[in-house]
Scaffold this active site. Structure first.
Site, mmCIF file in Angstrom:
data_model
loop_
_atom_site.group_PDB
_atom_site.id
_atom_site.type_symbol
_atom_site.label_atom_id
_atom_site.label_comp_id
_atom_site.label_asym_id
_atom_site.label_seq_id
_atom_site.Cartn_x
_atom_site.Cartn_y
_atom_site.Cartn_z
ATOM 1 N N ARG A 83 0.829 -1.216 0.000
ATOM 2 C CA ARG A 83 0.000 0.000 0.000
ATOM 3 C C ARG A 83 0.861 1.264 0.000
ATOM 4 O O ARG A 83 0.330 2.366 0.000
ATOM 5 C CB ARG A 83 -0.943 -0.006 1.204
ATOM 6 C CG ARG A 83 -2.015 -1.068 1.051
ATOM 7 C CD ARG A 83 -3.161 -0.926 2.026
ATOM 8 N NE ARG A 83 -4.237 -1.811 1.626
ATOM 9 C CZ ARG A 83 -4.311 -3.109 1.930
ATOM 10 N NH1 ARG A 83 -3.367 -3.686 2.638
ATOM 11 N NH2 ARG A 83 -5.336 -3.840 1.508
ATOM 12 N N LYS A 126 14.422 -7.084 4.024
ATOM 13 C CA LYS A 126 14.874 -6.077 4.997
ATOM 14 C C LYS A 126 16.234 -6.423 5.620
ATOM 15 O O LYS A 126 17.072 -5.558 5.813
ATOM 16 C CB LYS A 126 13.830 -5.890 6.100
ATOM 17 C CG LYS A 126 12.573 -5.201 5.623
ATOM 18 C CD LYS A 126 11.616 -4.955 6.779
ATOM 19 C CE LYS A 126 10.372 -4.236 6.312
ATOM 20 N NZ LYS A 126 9.480 -3.847 7.414
ATOM 21 N N ASN A 130 14.479 -0.645 6.060
ATOM 22 C CA ASN A 130 13.230 -0.524 5.283
ATOM 23 C C ASN A 130 13.224 0.698 4.365
ATOM 24 O O ASN A 130 12.267 0.888 3.617
ATOM 25 C CB ASN A 130 11.989 -0.532 6.186
ATOM 26 C CG ASN A 130 11.732 0.816 6.842
ATOM 27 O OD1 ASN A 130 12.634 1.644 6.957
ATOM 28 N ND2 ASN A 130 10.514 1.036 7.276
ATOM 29 N N ASP A 172 10.542 1.817 10.867
ATOM 30 C CA ASP A 172 9.409 1.089 11.467
ATOM 31 C C ASP A 172 9.215 1.468 12.940
ATOM 32 O O ASP A 172 8.085 1.599 13.413
ATOM 33 C CB ASP A 172 9.623 -0.433 11.359
ATOM 34 C CG ASP A 172 9.316 -0.961 9.962
ATOM 35 O OD1 ASP A 172 8.513 -0.330 9.239
ATOM 36 O OD2 ASP A 172 9.894 -2.004 9.593
HETATM 37 N N1 LIG Z 1 1.574 -1.886 10.961
HETATM 38 C C1 LIG Z 1 2.720 -1.995 10.307
HETATM 39 O O1 LIG Z 1 3.280 -1.015 9.779
HETATM 40 C C2 LIG Z 1 3.384 -3.347 10.209
HETATM 41 C C3 LIG Z 1 4.756 -3.425 9.910
HETATM 42 C C4 LIG Z 1 5.343 -4.700 9.818
HETATM 43 C C5 LIG Z 1 4.569 -5.836 10.024
HETATM 44 N N2 LIG Z 1 3.237 -5.704 10.307
HETATM 45 C C6 LIG Z 1 2.417 -6.908 10.579
HETATM 46 O O2 LIG Z 1 3.009 -7.614 11.659
HETATM 47 C C7 LIG Z 1 2.738 -8.996 11.567
HETATM 48 C C8 LIG Z 1 4.029 -9.792 11.780
HETATM 49 O O3 LIG Z 1 4.948 -9.480 10.751
HETATM 50 P P1 LIG Z 1 6.455 -10.040 10.781
HETATM 51 O O4 LIG Z 1 7.117 -9.496 9.575
HETATM 52 O O5 LIG Z 1 7.076 -9.839 12.104
HETATM 53 O O6 LIG Z 1 6.212 -11.622 10.594
HETATM 54 P P2 LIG Z 1 7.207 -12.818 10.994
HETATM 55 O O7 LIG Z 1 8.613 -12.360 10.983
HETATM 56 O O8 LIG Z 1 6.796 -13.953 10.135
HETATM 57 O O9 LIG Z 1 6.813 -13.152 12.522
HETATM 58 C C9 LIG Z 1 5.575 -13.729 12.836
HETATM 59 C C10 LIG Z 1 5.392 -13.801 14.349
HETATM 60 O O10 LIG Z 1 4.076 -14.354 14.611
HETATM 61 C C11 LIG Z 1 4.220 -15.525 15.418
HETATM 62 N N3 LIG Z 1 3.187 -16.501 15.045
HETATM 63 C C12 LIG Z 1 2.782 -16.838 13.794
HETATM 64 N N4 LIG Z 1 1.823 -17.790 13.862
HETATM 65 C C13 LIG Z 1 1.633 -18.063 15.177
HETATM 66 C C14 LIG Z 1 0.786 -18.965 15.878
HETATM 67 N N5 LIG Z 1 -0.069 -19.772 15.232
HETATM 68 N N6 LIG Z 1 0.833 -18.984 17.242
HETATM 69 C C15 LIG Z 1 1.692 -18.145 17.908
HETATM 70 N N7 LIG Z 1 2.532 -17.270 17.289
HETATM 71 C C16 LIG Z 1 2.499 -17.243 15.940
HETATM 72 C C17 LIG Z 1 5.604 -16.039 15.099
HETATM 73 O O11 LIG Z 1 6.025 -16.891 16.135
HETATM 74 P P3 LIG Z 1 7.233 -17.963 15.865
HETATM 75 O O12 LIG Z 1 8.492 -17.171 16.034
HETATM 76 O O13 LIG Z 1 7.031 -18.984 16.911
HETATM 77 O O14 LIG Z 1 7.051 -18.476 14.471
HETATM 78 C C18 LIG Z 1 6.390 -14.713 15.051
HETATM 79 O O15 LIG Z 1 6.632 -14.218 16.344
HETATM 80 C C19 LIG Z 1 2.095 -9.187 10.186
HETATM 81 O O16 LIG Z 1 0.693 -9.253 10.374
HETATM 82 C C20 LIG Z 1 2.440 -7.923 9.446
HETATM 83 O O17 LIG Z 1 1.462 -7.578 8.461
HETATM 84 C C21 LIG Z 1 2.640 -4.487 10.422
#
Ligand SMILES: NC(=O)c1ccc[n+]([C@@H]2O[C@H](COP(=O)([O-])OP(=O)(O)OC[C@H]3O[C@@H](n4cnc5c(N)ncnc54)[C@H](OP(=O)(O)O)[C@@H]3O)[C@@H](O)[C@H]2O)c1
Length: 279
Positions: A15, A65, A86, A101
Site C-alpha cells: 500500500r 529487509k 526498510n 518502522d
Molecule cells: N503496521 C505496520 O506497519 C506493520 C509493519 C510490519 C509488520 N506488520 C504486521 O506484523 C505482523 C508480523 O509481521 P512479521 O514481519 O514480524 O512476521 P514474521 O517475521 O513472520 O513473525 C511472525 C510472528 O508471529 C508468530 N506466530 C505466527 N503464527 C503463530 C501462531 N499460530 N501462534 C503463535 N505465534 C504465531 C511467530 O512466532 P514464531 O516465532 O514462533 O514463528 C512470530 O513471532 C504481520 O501481520 C504484518 O502484516 C505491520
C-alpha cells in the site's frame, strides 16, 4: 522529476504507492512512487545499480529487509542495532540504509494517545519476528524499564535479548497472560488476528486498566485483540497508524518535504483495506 519505489518479492500487495502517491499530489511534487518486484537473486544487482538508476531511493519490504542491511551502509546507530533496513536513500552517490518502522510505531502511539510515555514502564510484546525487532528496539529507546517478549518459539525471544540486552525478558507463550500485571503497554506483533489466521487468544484479565493496547496487524483494521481490549476498558491503537507514520521519513529524504499523516490519508488507506470503513 524525482522517482522512488518500493522493492519486495512479491510486491503487488504493498500500500506504499497509495500513501506516497497521496502526498505527491497533496504537495504538488513532480515525482513518482512505484512498486518494483525484485527477486532475492537480483537484490545485490539492484542495489549496485541504485546510484545510477534515476531513483532517489526506495522502501524495502519482505523478504529483503535483513539482506539489504548486509549489503549497504547503515545510516544511523539505531539501524545498526536493528540489523534490518526498510528505507534506502542516496548521499554523495552512495546508498545508505535506515529503518523507520520503530518511529512509525512510536509516532502512531503518540498521535493517538496524547502524552503517551513509557519511560520507566514495563511493556509486553507478543511475537519475536521481523516486526517485533523494530518495536522492541523502539520501546527500549523510549526508556522502558523492561520489555517482556512472549513468543511461541522461545529461542527467537532469547535472540532479542542477545541483540538488545538484559531489559528484554523472554517468555514462553503460554505464560503471557500471567505476566501482564504492571504492564503499561501491550503490543501484538505476531501475525495472529490477521484475516485468515487464528486469533491471539490472550487472557487479558491481569492487564492494568490504564495500559495501552496496540496491534500492528491492520487487516482487519479492528482486530479481535483490540476489540477485546476496548471491551475491558483499555485504550487501544490500531496498526494502520504505524504503516502511515513509517512512511514519513522516506518521503522527506527523497522528495524534500516532511509530509503530514492526516485523517484524510488515514481514511483513504483504511477504505483500501476495508471498502465499508467508516470513521
Ligand atoms: N503496521 C505496520 O506497519 C506493520 C509493519 C510490519 C509488520 N506488520 C504486521 O506484523 C505482523 C508480523 O509481521 P512479521 O514481519 O514480524 O512476521 P514474521 O517475521 O513472520 O513473525 C511472525 C510472528 O508471529 C508468530 N506466530 C505466527 N503464527 C503463530 C501462531 N499460530 N501462534 C503463535 N505465534 C504465531 C511467530 O512466532 P514464531 O516465532 O514462533 O514463528 C512470530 O513471532 C504481520 O501481520 C504484518 O502484516 C505491520
Amino acid at each position: 522529476m524525482i522517482n522512488a519505489c518500493v522493492i519486495g518479492w512479491p510486491i503487488a500487495h504493498s500500500r506504499s504507492p497509495l500513501i506516497h502517491g497521496y502526498w505527491l499530489k497533496q504537495y504538488g511534487i513532480d515525482g513518482s512512487y512505484t512498486r518494483r518486484p525484485v527477486e532475492p537473486a537480483s537484490l545485490a544487482a539492484f542495489l549496485a545499480d541504485l546510484p545510477q538508476s534515476g531513483l532517489a531511493g526506495c522502501n524495502v519490504t519482505l523478504p529483503h529487509k535483513e539482506a539489504v542491511f548486509g549489503l549497504v551502509t547503515p545510516a544511523d546507530a539505531s539501524t545498526k542495532r536493528l540489523g534490518a533496513v526498510n528505507t534506502l536513500f542516496l548521499r554523495d552517490g552512495h546508498a545508505l540504509g535506515t529503518n523507520t518502522d520503530g518511529e512509525g510505531f512510536i509516532n502512531s502511539l503518540q498521535s493517538s494517545v496524547p502524552g503517551f510515555n513509557i519511560t520507566n514502564e514495563r511493556a509486553m510484546v507478543l511475537g519475536a519476528g521481523g516486526a517485533s525487532l523494530a518495536v522492541v528496539n523502539a520501546i527500549l529507546e523510549q526508556g522502558a524499564s523492561e520489555v517482556v517478549v512472549a513468543n511461541r518459539t522461545l529461542e527467537k525471544a532469547e535472540q532479542l535479548r542477545q541483540r538488545f540486552g538484559p531489559k528484554v525478558l523472554p517468555l514462553v507463550w503460554d505464560e503471557a497472560g500471567d505476566q501482564l500485571t504492571e504492564c503499561g503497554l501491550l503490543v501484538n506483533t505476531t501475525s495472529l488476528g490477521m484475516k485468515g489466521q487464528p486469533e491471539v487468544g490472550l487472557n487479558m484479565s491481569r492487564l492494568p486498566a490504564e495500559a495501552i493496547v496496540t496491534d500492528i496487524v491492520y487487516t482487519p483494521l479492528r482486530t479481535k485483540f483490540l476489540v477485546d481490549a476496548t471491551a475491558r476498558g483499555n485504550r487501544t491503537v490500531d496498526g494502520l497508524g504505524m504503516l502511515l507514520h513509517q512512511a514519513v521519513r522516506g518521503f522527506s529524504l527523497w522528495f524534500g518535504v516532511t509530509p503530514q499523516v492526516t485523517d484524510e490519508l488515514h481514511d483513504l488507506v483504511a477504505r483500501d483495506i476495508d471498502p465499508d470503513y467508516k470513521r
